[in-house]
Design a protein around this motif. Structure first.
Motif, PDB file in Angstrom:
ATOM      1  N   GLY A   1     -29.998  29.107  26.400  1.00  9.42           N
ATOM      2  CA  GLY A   1     -30.250  28.292  25.218  1.00  9.42           C
ATOM      3  C   GLY A   1     -29.566  28.817  23.976  1.00  9.42           C
ATOM      4  O   GLY A   1     -29.635  28.186  22.919  1.00  9.42           O
ATOM      5  N   GLY A   2     -28.899  29.967  24.094  1.00  7.28           N
ATOM      6  CA  GLY A   2     -28.193  30.545  22.958  1.00  7.28           C
ATOM      7  C   GLY A   2     -26.932  29.771  22.618  1.00  7.28           C
ATOM      8  O   GLY A   2     -26.462  28.937  23.402  1.00  7.28           O
ATOM      9  N   LYS A   3     -26.366  30.081  21.461  1.00  4.14           N
ATOM     10  CA  LYS A   3     -25.190  29.348  20.979  1.00  4.14           C
ATOM     11  C   LYS A   3     -24.071  30.309  20.613  1.00  4.14           C
ATOM     12  O   LYS A   3     -24.315  31.397  20.080  1.00  4.14           O
ATOM     13  CB  LYS A   3     -25.572  28.497  19.770  1.00  4.14           C
ATOM     14  CG  LYS A   3     -24.411  27.699  19.175  1.00  4.14           C
ATOM     15  CD  LYS A   3     -24.860  26.820  17.998  1.00  4.14           C
ATOM     16  CE  LYS A   3     -25.511  25.563  18.475  1.00  4.14           C
ATOM     17  NZ  LYS A   3     -25.702  24.585  17.362  1.00  4.14           N
ATOM     18  N   LEU A   4     -22.844  29.878  20.916  1.00  2.00           N
ATOM     19  CA  LEU A   4     -21.629  30.599  20.534  1.00  2.00           C
ATOM     20  C   LEU A   4     -20.840  29.717  19.574  1.00  2.00           C
ATOM     21  O   LEU A   4     -20.577  28.553  19.874  1.00  2.00           O
ATOM     22  CB  LEU A   4     -20.791  30.911  21.766  1.00  2.00           C
ATOM     23  CG  LEU A   4     -19.329  31.354  21.535  1.00  2.00           C
ATOM     24  CD1 LEU A   4     -19.279  32.701  20.822  1.00  2.00           C
ATOM     25  CD2 LEU A   4     -18.570  31.410  22.863  1.00  2.00           C
ATOM     26  N   ILE A   5     -20.483  30.256  18.416  1.00  2.00           N
ATOM     27  CA  ILE A   5     -19.655  29.548  17.442  1.00  2.00           C
ATOM     28  C   ILE A   5     -18.441  30.422  17.156  1.00  2.00           C
ATOM     29  O   ILE A   5     -18.583  31.612  16.851  1.00  2.00           O
ATOM     30  CB  ILE A   5     -20.419  29.276  16.132  1.00  2.00           C
ATOM     31  CG1 ILE A   5     -21.646  28.382  16.395  1.00  2.00           C
ATOM     32  CG2 ILE A   5     -19.509  28.625  15.088  1.00  2.00           C
ATOM     33  CD1 ILE A   5     -22.498  28.130  15.162  1.00  2.00           C
ATOM     34  N   GLY A   6     -17.242  29.838  17.271  1.00  2.00           N
ATOM     35  CA  GLY A   6     -16.063  30.674  17.063  1.00  2.00           C
ATOM     36  C   GLY A   6     -14.801  29.896  16.765  1.00  2.00           C
ATOM     37  O   GLY A   6     -14.774  28.660  16.776  1.00  2.00           O
ATOM     38  N   THR A   7     -13.762  30.647  16.492  1.00  2.00           N
ATOM     39  CA  THR A   7     -12.422  30.105  16.311  1.00  2.00           C
ATOM     40  C   THR A   7     -11.447  31.011  17.043  1.00  2.00           C
ATOM     41  O   THR A   7     -11.721  32.194  17.271  1.00  2.00           O
ATOM     42  CB  THR A   7     -12.014  30.038  14.819  1.00  2.00           C
ATOM     43  OG1 THR A   7     -12.015  31.374  14.266  1.00  2.00           O
ATOM     44  CG2 THR A   7     -12.957  29.164  14.016  1.00  2.00           C
ATOM     45  N   VAL A   8     -10.303  30.419  17.427  1.00  2.00           N
ATOM     46  CA  VAL A   8      -9.269  31.203  18.100  1.00  2.00           C
ATOM     47  C   VAL A   8      -7.911  30.641  17.711  1.00  2.00           C
ATOM     48  O   VAL A   8      -7.750  29.425  17.554  1.00  2.00           O
ATOM     49  CB  VAL A   8      -9.463  31.189  19.632  1.00  2.00           C
ATOM     50  CG1 VAL A   8      -9.363  29.784  20.194  1.00  2.00           C
ATOM     51  CG2 VAL A   8      -8.481  32.129  20.327  1.00  2.00           C
ATOM     52  N   ALA A   9      -6.932  31.505  17.555  1.00  2.00           N
ATOM     53  CA  ALA A   9      -5.586  31.081  17.168  1.00  2.00           C
ATOM     54  C   ALA A   9      -4.921  30.282  18.279  1.00  2.00           C
ATOM     55  O   ALA A   9      -5.147  30.522  19.465  1.00  2.00           O
ATOM     56  CB  ALA A   9      -4.739  32.297  16.823  1.00  2.00           C
ATOM     57  N   PHE A  10      -4.076  29.324  17.868  1.00  2.00           N
ATOM     58  CA  PHE A  10      -3.226  28.596  18.814  1.00  2.00           C
ATOM     59  C   PHE A  10      -1.769  28.737  18.382  1.00  2.00           C
ATOM     60  O   PHE A  10      -1.038  29.561  18.904  1.00  2.00           O
ATOM     61  CB  PHE A  10      -3.668  27.136  18.912  1.00  2.00           C
ATOM     62  CG  PHE A  10      -2.774  26.280  19.776  1.00  2.00           C
ATOM     63  CD1 PHE A  10      -2.229  26.775  20.958  1.00  2.00           C
ATOM     64  CD2 PHE A  10      -2.469  24.985  19.410  1.00  2.00           C
ATOM     65  CE1 PHE A  10      -1.398  25.992  21.762  1.00  2.00           C
ATOM     66  CE2 PHE A  10      -1.640  24.187  20.203  1.00  2.00           C
ATOM     67  CZ  PHE A  10      -1.102  24.692  21.373  1.00  2.00           C
ATOM     68  N   LEU A  11      -1.338  27.991  17.385  1.00  2.00           N
ATOM     69  CA  LEU A  11       0.063  28.048  16.951  1.00  2.00           C
ATOM     70  C   LEU A  11       0.262  28.917  15.706  1.00  2.00           C
ATOM     71  O   LEU A  11       1.231  28.732  14.967  1.00  2.00           O
ATOM     72  CB  LEU A  11       0.589  26.627  16.701  1.00  2.00           C
ATOM     73  CG  LEU A  11       0.689  25.760  17.959  1.00  2.00           C
ATOM     74  CD1 LEU A  11       1.175  24.361  17.600  1.00  2.00           C
ATOM     75  CD2 LEU A  11       1.615  26.385  18.987  1.00  2.00           C
TER      76      LEU A  11
END
Length: 312
Positions: free
Chosen positions: A200-210
């Motif tokens: 039930g936990g949550k992961l919020i993130g960002t990751v590079a692409f270009l």
């Protein structure tokens, strides 16, 4: 056995009791107990001292071999399952951030998806926390804050994302902003994130692409790469979006082409190219009406990073 003293270095660490109780040996995952100068593993007896900067050093002391299991040969079509669209503001945000100073990279859309802690003992893990700039935001959500970073002098805990020093199912929220592109084995890191997350936990993130290469970046995955990385770890992707206002044009201008230039100047220098690019795509779409030239595909093809939200 714990060997605490009133003035020992470990007791002065700004770590809530609930986080201290969830610390685990990165080498063997056994319970850690406080000592006069840090923590000690109850099983393998490895010592983890507080360094001269006042940081608890929970990085691996010896190389460790990891085996990751993945599923191959299935017929699952990730491109059909993933609905890639811009992240929109949640209609009923769980937390009101009005009046709270927040880091500029946390826009209203991503903040609206931050959950409120379900209990007074809920933990939020800020993975790759740097100087702990998200502490106030996560504590405002009601979480006990646990930030780890591999080398930042501003982090309370030094640790490796490949070997997170927390017990299984101990974390309710994981924040992972601009981290996955900088880890050597992202499949291991995603598995570690899943291990420490509660059901039930949550992961919020960002990751590079270009984005251009920067700061020892190893992998810049596509949206399918992000979806596969998280799903292989047993997480369910609920949102996957091109990052707002951060395209290949703005990233290249500010990070590589015109570094240290004023933001408005670098944007102005890229404007002709950006304008002609959009004009070209619009012309092709009007001529063919093909998805390959749609605005959705254009944004997908030129975003510099992805924002993702997943659950366990």
């Amino acid at each position: 056995m714990s060997n605490r003293s009133k003035g020992n270095s470990a007791s002065r660490l700004p770590l809530p009791a609930v986080i201290r109780s969830m610390l685990a040996c990165p080498q063997c995952k056994a319970v850690l107990s406080e000592t006069t100068d840090g923590f000690c593993c109850d099983f393998c007896r490895q010592q983890y001292p507080v360094n001269q900067r006042g940081q608890l050093d929970l990085r691996l002391r010896e190389p460790q071999r990891r085996c990751i299991s993945v599923t191959i040969g299935d017929s699952k079509d990730l491109s059909a399952d993933i609905q890639l669209q811009r992240l929109v503001r949640h209609p009923r945000p769980a937390v009101d951030f009005s009046g709270l100073p927040v880091p500029p990279h946390l826009d209203v859309e991503i903040l609206s998806h931050f959950p409120r802690a379900t209990t007074t003992k809920s933990i939020a893990l800020d993975l790759g926390c740097g100087s702990e700039v998200h502490r106030e935001v996560l504590e405002h959500c009601g979480f006990a804050y646990c930030g780890i970073d591999y080398r930042s002098p501003g982090s309370t805990i030094l640790a490796d994302a490949h070997a997170i020093p927390l017990a299984d199912s101990s974390v309710e929220l994981v924040l992972c902003l601009a981290v996955l592109e900088h880890v050597r084995y992202p499949l291991v890191v995603s598995a570690e994130i899943s291990r420490v997350m509660r059901t039930g936990g949550k992961l919020i993130g960002t990751v590079a692409f270009l984005e251009p290469y920067h700061d020892l970046s190893f992998y810049h995955p596509t949206h399918l790469g992000v979806a596969d990385l998280l799903s292989q770890a047993g997480l369910t992707v609920t949102h996957l979006a091109p990052s707002k206002g951060w395209s290949i044009f703005t990233a290249a201008a500010s990070m590589a082409l015109f570094p240290k230039f004023p933001k408005k100047l670098s944007k102005a220098l890229m404007f002709p190219t950006h304008f002609l690019h959009r004009l070209c795509w619009k012309h092709q779409y009007r001529r063919t009406a093909a998805y390959r030239w749609s605005e959705t595909y254009r944004v997908l093809s030129t975003t510099a990073a992805f924002t993702f939200i997943a659950s366990k």
